[in-house]
Design a protein around this motif. Structure first.
Motif, PDB file in Angstrom:
ATOM      1  N   LEU A   1       0.854  -1.180   0.000  1.00 28.11           N
ATOM      2  CA  LEU A   1       0.000   0.000   0.000  1.00 28.11           C
ATOM      3  C   LEU A   1       0.894   1.235   0.000  1.00 28.11           C
ATOM      4  N   ALA A   2       0.749   2.090  -1.009  1.00 25.70           N
ATOM      5  CA  ALA A   2       1.539   3.315  -1.094  1.00 25.70           C
ATOM      6  C   ALA A   2       0.719   4.471  -0.521  1.00 25.70           C
ATOM      7  N   VAL A   3       1.260   5.110   0.515  1.00 22.70           N
ATOM      8  CA  VAL A   3       0.600   6.254   1.142  1.00 22.70           C
ATOM      9  C   VAL A   3       1.512   7.452   0.970  1.00 22.70           C
ATOM     10  N   ALA A   4       0.994   8.482   0.285  1.00 20.52           N
ATOM     11  CA  ALA A   4       1.773   9.698   0.023  1.00 20.52           C
ATOM     12  C   ALA A   4       1.439  10.751   1.067  1.00 20.52           C
ATOM     13  N   TYR A   5       2.489  11.368   1.606  1.00 16.98           N
ATOM     14  CA  TYR A   5       2.350  12.432   2.604  1.00 16.98           C
ATOM     15  C   TYR A   5       2.893  13.726   2.031  1.00 16.98           C
ATOM     16  N   SER A   6       2.236  14.844   2.380  1.00 17.96           N
ATOM     17  CA  SER A   6       2.715  16.160   1.969  1.00 17.96           C
ATOM     18  C   SER A   6       3.825  16.608   2.907  1.00 17.96           C
ATOM     19  N   LYS A   7       4.360  17.798   2.667  1.00 14.25           N
ATOM     20  CA  LYS A   7       5.396  18.359   3.545  1.00 14.25           C
ATOM     21  C   LYS A   7       4.894  18.505   4.973  1.00 14.25           C
ATOM     22  N   GLU A   8       3.599  18.757   5.122  1.00 13.49           N
ATOM     23  CA  GLU A   8       2.999  18.949   6.448  1.00 13.49           C
ATOM     24  C   GLU A   8       2.656  17.623   7.119  1.00 13.49           C
ATOM     25  N   ASP A   9       3.091  16.502   6.558  1.00 13.98           N
ATOM     26  CA  ASP A   9       2.835  15.167   7.102  1.00 13.98           C
ATOM     27  C   ASP A   9       1.355  14.789   7.075  1.00 13.98           C
ATOM     28  N   LYS A  10       0.644  15.231   6.049  1.00  5.83           N
ATOM     29  CA  LYS A  10      -0.763  14.868   5.869  1.00  5.83           C
ATOM     30  C   LYS A  10      -0.886  13.957   4.652  1.00  5.83           C
ATOM     31  N   VAL A  11      -1.791  12.976   4.731  1.00  4.24           N
ATOM     32  CA  VAL A  11      -1.986  12.028   3.628  1.00  4.24           C
ATOM     33  C   VAL A  11      -2.596  12.748   2.434  1.00  4.24           C
ATOM     34  N   THR A  12      -1.959  12.586   1.272  1.00  5.31           N
ATOM     35  CA  THR A  12      -2.490  13.178   0.043  1.00  5.31           C
ATOM     36  C   THR A  12      -3.060  12.128  -0.906  1.00  5.31           C
ATOM     37  N   SER A  13      -2.545  10.888  -0.819  1.00  2.35           N
ATOM     38  CA  SER A  13      -3.115   9.809  -1.640  1.00  2.35           C
ATOM     39  C   SER A  13      -2.837   8.456  -0.997  1.00  2.35           C
ATOM     40  N   ILE A  14      -3.761   7.538  -1.264  1.00  2.00           N
ATOM     41  CA  ILE A  14      -3.670   6.167  -0.755  1.00  2.00           C
ATOM     42  C   ILE A  14      -3.978   5.248  -1.929  1.00  2.00           C
ATOM     43  N   GLU A  15      -3.058   4.332  -2.251  1.00  2.00           N
ATOM     44  CA  GLU A  15      -3.323   3.408  -3.351  1.00  2.00           C
ATOM     45  C   GLU A  15      -2.528   2.119  -3.184  1.00  2.00           C
ATOM     46  N   SER A  16      -3.099   1.046  -3.682  1.00  2.00           N
ATOM     47  CA  SER A  16      -2.350  -0.206  -3.716  1.00  2.00           C
ATOM     48  C   SER A  16      -1.246  -0.037  -4.744  1.00  2.00           C
ATOM     49  N   CYS A  17      -0.078  -0.443  -4.381  1.00  2.00           N
ATOM     50  CA  CYS A  17       1.094  -0.202  -5.220  1.00  2.00           C
ATOM     51  C   CYS A  17       1.271  -1.333  -6.217  1.00  2.00           C
ATOM     52  N   SER A  18       0.757  -1.138  -7.408  1.00  2.00           N
ATOM     53  CA  SER A  18       0.862  -2.176  -8.433  1.00  2.00           C
ATOM     54  C   SER A  18       2.232  -2.157  -9.114  1.00  2.00           C
ATOM     55  N   LEU A  19       2.960  -1.050  -9.014  1.00  2.00           N
ATOM     56  CA  LEU A  19       4.276  -0.962  -9.633  1.00  2.00           C
ATOM     57  C   LEU A  19       5.398  -1.367  -8.685  1.00  2.00           C
ATOM     58  N   CYS A  20       5.060  -1.634  -7.445  1.00  2.00           N
ATOM     59  CA  CYS A  20       6.077  -2.052  -6.473  1.00  2.00           C
ATOM     60  C   CYS A  20       6.521  -3.476  -6.779  1.00  2.00           C
ATOM     61  N   PRO A  21       7.793  -3.764  -6.562  1.00  2.00           N
ATOM     62  CA  PRO A  21       8.245  -5.136  -6.808  1.00  2.00           C
ATOM     63  C   PRO A  21       7.605  -6.105  -5.823  1.00  2.00           C
ATOM     64  N   ASP A  22       7.362  -7.305  -6.304  1.00  2.00           N
ATOM     65  CA  ASP A  22       6.730  -8.323  -5.460  1.00  2.00           C
ATOM     66  C   ASP A  22       7.816  -9.107  -4.720  1.00  2.00           C
ATOM     67  N   ASN A  23       8.406  -8.467  -3.723  1.00  2.00           N
ATOM     68  CA  ASN A  23       9.482  -9.103  -2.970  1.00  2.00           C
ATOM     69  C   ASN A  23       9.023  -9.536  -1.586  1.00  2.00           C
ATOM     70  N   LEU A  24       7.722  -9.736  -1.411  1.00  2.00           N
ATOM     71  CA  LEU A  24       7.184 -10.110  -0.114  1.00  2.00           C
ATOM     72  C   LEU A  24       6.914 -11.602  -0.004  1.00  2.00           C
ATOM     73  N   VAL A  25       7.435 -12.371  -0.934  1.00  2.13           N
ATOM     74  CA  VAL A  25       7.192 -13.806  -0.942  1.00  2.13           C
ATOM     75  C   VAL A  25       7.880 -14.421   0.266  1.00  2.13           C
ATOM     76  N   THR A  26       7.145 -15.261   0.968  1.00  2.00           N
ATOM     77  CA  THR A  26       7.717 -15.904   2.140  1.00  2.00           C
ATOM     78  C   THR A  26       8.710 -16.968   1.705  1.00  2.00           C
ATOM     79  N   GLU A  27       9.739 -17.130   2.492  1.00  8.60           N
ATOM     80  CA  GLU A  27      10.759 -18.129   2.207  1.00  8.60           C
ATOM     81  C   GLU A  27      10.682 -19.219   3.260  1.00  8.60           C
ATOM     82  N   ARG A  28      10.568 -20.429   2.819  1.00  2.00           N
ATOM     83  CA  ARG A  28      10.551 -21.547   3.752  1.00  2.00           C
ATOM     84  C   ARG A  28      11.939 -22.171   3.768  1.00  2.00           C
TER      85      ARG A  28
END
Length: 148
Positions: free
Chosen positions: A95-122
């Motif tokens: 989940l990508a959450v963008a904050y302004s300079k004043e530390d306020k949320v400006t946008s919230i979106e699922s990050c489809s361009l983020c790399p999928d490096n959260l795969v669990t390793e057994r």
């Protein structure tokens, strides 16, 4: 002799630990409580977690990555009604959450361009252990039976 070989086999089988590497995550209902204009501390309190990673840091904004996990369901393939099956944990989503300079949320979106490096390793592959046990245990039992 027979007992010690079986004991060692079972000790090896039962005391191998499955070490899973996974991120700290939140759930979708907590993500749905987020609103534009919230502060970073309010977001962290609502989600119950700290940011997982930072995506962007520039003069005008900062984008942090949080992780949440979806809820899936397991059903038989021939019976896939909308409320049928057992609820199970699904995949991790960033989940990508963008904050302004004043530390306020400006946008919230699922990050489809983020790399999928959260795969669990057994560290222990249970499929290989099951294969090992189903092949070697009968052979071991036959061998021990012939020795007796």
């Amino acid at each position: 002799m027979k007992i010690s070989v079986l004991k060692i086999s079972f000790i090896f089988l039962f005391f191998t630990s499955c070490i899973v590497q996974s991120p700290v995550y939140t759930t979708l209902p907590q993500v749905l409580c987020l609103e534009i204009g919230m502060s970073k501390t309010m977001v962290e309190d609502t989600l119950g977690i700290k940011p997982y990673n930072i995506k962007t840091l520039n003069d005008s904004s900062t984008v942090f990555i949080y992780v949440y996990r979806l809820a899936d369901r397991k059903t038989f393939s021939f019976d896939t009604r909308s409320k049928n099956g057992k609820k199970v944990k699904g995949k991790y989503v960033q989940l990508a959450v963008a904050y302004s300079k004043e530390d306020k949320v400006t946008s919230i979106e699922s990050c489809s361009l983020c790399p999928d490096n959260l795969v669990t390793e057994r560290k222990v592959n249970f499929d290989k252990i099951i294969l090992f046990v189903t092949v070697t245990l009968p052979v071991l039992l036959i061998y021990l039976g012939l020795k007796a």
